[in-house]
Scaffold this motif. Structure first.
Motif, PDB file in Angstrom:
ATOM      1  N   LYS A 160      29.085  30.845  42.508  1.00  0.00           N
ATOM      2  CA  LYS A 160      30.926  31.128  43.172  1.00  0.00           C
ATOM      3  C   LYS A 160      30.824  32.207  44.299  1.00  0.00           C
ATOM      4  N   PHE A 177      33.211  34.706  46.013  1.00  0.00           N
ATOM      5  CA  PHE A 177      34.719  35.555  46.356  1.00  0.00           C
ATOM      6  C   PHE A 177      34.776  35.258  47.957  1.00  0.00           C
ATOM      7  N   GLY A 237      40.592  35.406  49.339  1.00  0.00           N
ATOM      8  CA  GLY A 237      41.209  35.603  47.720  1.00  0.00           C
ATOM      9  C   GLY A 237      40.953  34.564  46.740  1.00  0.00           C
ATOM     10  N   LYS A 238      39.763  33.390  46.849  1.00  0.00           N
ATOM     11  CA  LYS A 238      39.755  32.430  46.049  1.00  0.00           C
ATOM     12  C   LYS A 238      38.706  32.342  45.636  1.00  0.00           C
ATOM     13  N   PHE A 239      37.442  31.295  44.684  1.00  0.00           N
ATOM     14  CA  PHE A 239      36.325  31.191  44.525  1.00  0.00           C
ATOM     15  C   PHE A 239      36.116  29.837  45.155  1.00  0.00           C
ATOM     16  N   HIS A 240      34.860  29.740  45.744  1.00  0.00           N
ATOM     17  CA  HIS A 240      34.535  28.391  46.702  1.00  0.00           C
ATOM     18  C   HIS A 240      32.517  28.598  46.258  1.00  0.00           C
ATOM     19  N   ASN A 257      34.676  23.646  51.917  1.00  0.00           N
ATOM     20  CA  ASN A 257      34.860  24.965  52.239  1.00  0.00           C
ATOM     21  C   ASN A 257      34.159  25.834  53.282  1.00  0.00           C
ATOM     22  N   SER A 303      33.172  38.685  50.705  1.00  0.00           N
ATOM     23  CA  SER A 303      34.506  38.931  51.443  1.00  0.00           C
ATOM     24  C   SER A 303      34.406  40.668  52.186  1.00  0.00           C
ATOM     25  N   TRP A 318      40.279  39.759  41.747  1.00  0.00           N
ATOM     26  CA  TRP A 318      39.408  38.070  41.147  1.00  0.00           C
ATOM     27  C   TRP A 318      39.500  37.431  40.758  1.00  0.00           C
ATOM     28  N   PHE A 319      39.809  37.600  39.180  1.00  0.00           N
ATOM     29  CA  PHE A 319      40.203  37.370  37.887  1.00  0.00           C
ATOM     30  C   PHE A 319      41.744  37.542  37.573  1.00  0.00           C
TER      31      PHE A 319
END
Length: 476
Positions: free
Chosen positions: A128, A130, A133-136, A154, A350, A403-404
Motif C-alpha cells: 500500500k 501513501f 494523502g491516502k493509500f493506493h 490508481n 509521497s 498517514w493514519f
C-alpha cells in the motif's frame, strides 16, 4: 584428511542467551557453543578449518564442512550467531535487527533451511503506497487478481506501467539465476527501469520506496543484475517472516552444527602467515593473545569493512564504495491503536518525509509481541547522524499521524531504535557477483559482498569458499 578432534563436553554454554517467553511460546535451547577457546583445540591448538564470523556466510561454510565431516571451529566476536540476521527480545517483543524480509524463492536457502520449522508468516503480495494523502494498492495480479484489476487506474502508475511490470516479470523468469548474476551487461537499476519505459510517476511512487527499501538505496543506483535476481525471487516466492523472528534462520543453521564447534565472544585480532610465507595455511591470533592453527585453511566471513583490518599486511586494501545504511524504529501499541489489520507493507510514495517504509509486525506474525500488544516497525534509509533517537522517533510519529490519523498514532510508545551502518555492501555497477573466494594459499573470503547482497548471496558465498578450499586440497 585430518583426523576428527575429540572435544570435551564439560562447561558447554548455549548458542543463544536465554530469552524471555510469553504465554504459550517456547524457545529451543541449543548446546554446542562455548564462550572461549579453553580446551577446545587439541594440544597443538589445531583443527581442520577455522571460520571467522558466524553470520549467514560463516554458518553456511560451517554447514558445508559438516556435510564433509571435516572438523572446524567457527569463531564469533559477539554473544550470538547470525551477524546482521539476529532478533532481540525486549519485554516479550521480537525485534529484528533492522527491516528484513525473507523471500521463500531464494535458491540456496531452499537447500539449507527447513521452512516448515521456521513457521513462515506471509506478507500480502503487494504493498500500500501513501501518495496524495491516502493509500493506493499495488498488488501481484497472479495472487490478488481482483485487487490488481481495481488498482489499474490508481495514480501510482499508468495502465502501461502495470503492463510493463508484467513484461519485466516474464523477462526475468525466462533466465536462470546464474544467467542473471553473471550477465556481462549491467546498468544502475534506475537506468534499466527507464529503458524499459516506466514513467517517472511509478518510479518515484513505487520502485524507489519498494526496491529502495530492499537495497537501502532510494536512488536505485544498485546494479540491474541484483534487481533482476530479486525481482525473479519475488515472482517465484513469497515475502515472509519466521514466526520467532528473522534470527531463527541463523539459529536453525547453527543448531545443525557439531557440538562445541562454535566459539562466542572470541574476537580475532589478526591473521598471520608463519615466517611471512604463504605456502601453509595462516594462523589466527585472538585478541586475548591465543594463537590457533588450521590444517586446511582459514575462511574469513566477517563484514566487508572488517576484512581489510584482518588482511593488513597480507594484501593491499581494496577500494570499496560507501556501504548502505538504515535505521529501524520499533513502537509498541495496544491492538485497538492499530489502524489496519492487513499483513501488508506500507510505502512512502509521497517523495517527502523521512520514512521509507513501515509495517505492523504483529499483523504479519502475531508472535512478535506478547498477548494483548502490537508491534510497529518503521524504516529509514541512511544514518541521520545529526539526529538523536528521540528526535527521529518524534518525527516518525508526526509523519505517521498524517498517514493514519493522530487518534491512533500519538499513543504509541517508542521501544528501540537500531542504527545499522553496514546494512548491505554497495553494489553499484561495475560489479562482480561471482568473485573468487581465494586470497592466497589456505585463506578464503565469504560474505554477501562476494556475491549478491541478499540472504541467498551470503549463503552461497559460504558454500563456495569451502568448495574452493576443498578443491585446492584435493578433497573433492
Amino acid at each position: 584428511m585430518p583426523q576428527a578432534i575429540s572435544l570435551p563436553t564439560s562447561s558447554i554454554s548455549h548458542f543463544f542467551p536465554r530469552r524471555r517467553c510469553h504465554a504459550n511460546l517456547r524457545y529451543r535451547r541449543f548446546s554446542g557453543a562455548r564462550s572461549s577457546t579453553e580446551q577446545v583445540f587439541n594440544r597443538k591448538n589445531q583443527t581442520g578449518v577455522i571460520i571467522i564470523g558466524a553470520g549467514l556466510a560463516g554458518l553456511a561454510a560451517a554447514t558445508r564442512l559438516t556435510s564433509e565431516r571435516i572438523p572446524f571451529l567457527l569463531l564469533e566476536a559477539s554473544d550470538g550467531v547470525g551477524g546482521r540476521v539476529r532478533t532481540d527480545i525486549i519485554d516479550g517483543f521480537f525485534l529484528d535487527r533492522g527491516f528484513q524480509i525473507f523471500i521463500t524463492a531464494y535458491p540456496e536457502a531452499k537447500k539449507l533451511l527447513d521452512y516448515e520449522t521456521l513457521d513462515l508468516q506471509r506478507f500480502y503480495a503487494g504493498a500500500k503506497v501513501f501518495y496524495g494523502g491516502k493509500f493506493h494498492t499495488v498488488a501481484d495480479p497472479l495472487r490478488h487478481f481482483w485487487d490488481s484489476v481495481a488498482s489499474l487506474t490508481n495514480p501510482i502508475g499508468s495502465v502501461v506501467d502495470k503492463g510493463l511490470i508484467a513484461l519485466t516479470r516474464a523477462r526475468v523468469l525466462i533466465k536462470s539465476d546464474e544467467e542473471i548474476l553473471t550477465a556481462a551487461d549491467e546498468v544502475p537499476t534506475i537506468d534499466l527501469l527507464r529503458k524499459i519505459g516506466f514513467s517517472e510517476a511509478i518510479l518515484d511512487r513505487f520502485f524507489r520506496p519498494f526496491f529502495g527499501g530492499i537495497f537501502f538505496d532510494r536512488d536505485l543506483e544498485t546494479t540491474s543484475k541484483l534487481f533482476d535476481f530479486v525481482f525473479r525471487c519475488l515472482a517465484l516466492g513469497e515475502n515472509t517472516l519466521p514466526a520467532m523472528g528473522i534470527g531463527e534462520i541463523s539459529n536453525q543453521l547453527a543448531a545443525k552444527l557439531p557440538a562445541n564447534s562454535v566459539l562466542l565472544n572470541t574476537r580475532v585480532a589478526s591473521i598471520e602467515y608463519p615466517n611471512g610465507t604463504g605456502s601453509d595455511p595462516p594462523s589466527v591470533r585472538l585478541q586475548d593473545g591465543g594463537v590457533l592453527k588450521a590444517e586446511l585453511g582459514v575462511i574469513i566471513a566477517v563484514e566487508q569493512p572488517e576484512v581489510d583490518k584482518l588482511l593488513d599486511g597480507i594484501r593491499d586494501p581494496v577500494i570499496t564504495k560507501p556501504a548502505r545504511s538504515t535505521i529501524c524504529l520499533y513502537f509498541t501499541a495496544e491492538p485497538n491503536q492499530i489502524p489496519v489489520q492487513d499483513p501488508v507493507l506500507f510505502l512512502n510514495g509521497s517523495n517527502s518525509g523521512i520514512i521509507n517504509n513501515m509495517f505492523f509486525a504483529t499483523n504479519v506474525a502475531r508472535t512478535y509481541a506478547p498477548p494483548g500488544k502490537a508491534l510497529v516497525s518503521v524504516s529509514l534509509i541512511g544514518l541521520f547522524e545529526d539526529r538523536s533517537d528521540d528526535d527521529l522517533a518524534a518525527e516518525v510519529i508526526r509523519e505517521l499521524s498524517g498517514w493514519f490519523g493522530e487518534s491512533s498514532i500519538m499513543t504509541w510508545k517508542h521501544l528501540k531504535t537500531y542504527r545499522i551502518q553496514f546494512a548491505q555492501p554497495n553494489q553499484c555497477p561495475p560489479t562482480d557477483l561471482v568473485k573468487s573466494p581465494r586470497v592466497r594459499s589456505g585463506l578464503y573470503l565469504s560474505g554477501d559482498y562476494m556475491t549478491s547482497a541478499t540472504f541467498d548471496g551470503a549463503l552461497v558465498s559460504g558454500r563456495r569458499a569451502v568448495e574452493v578450499l576443498l578443491r585446492e586440497k584435493g578433497l573433492i
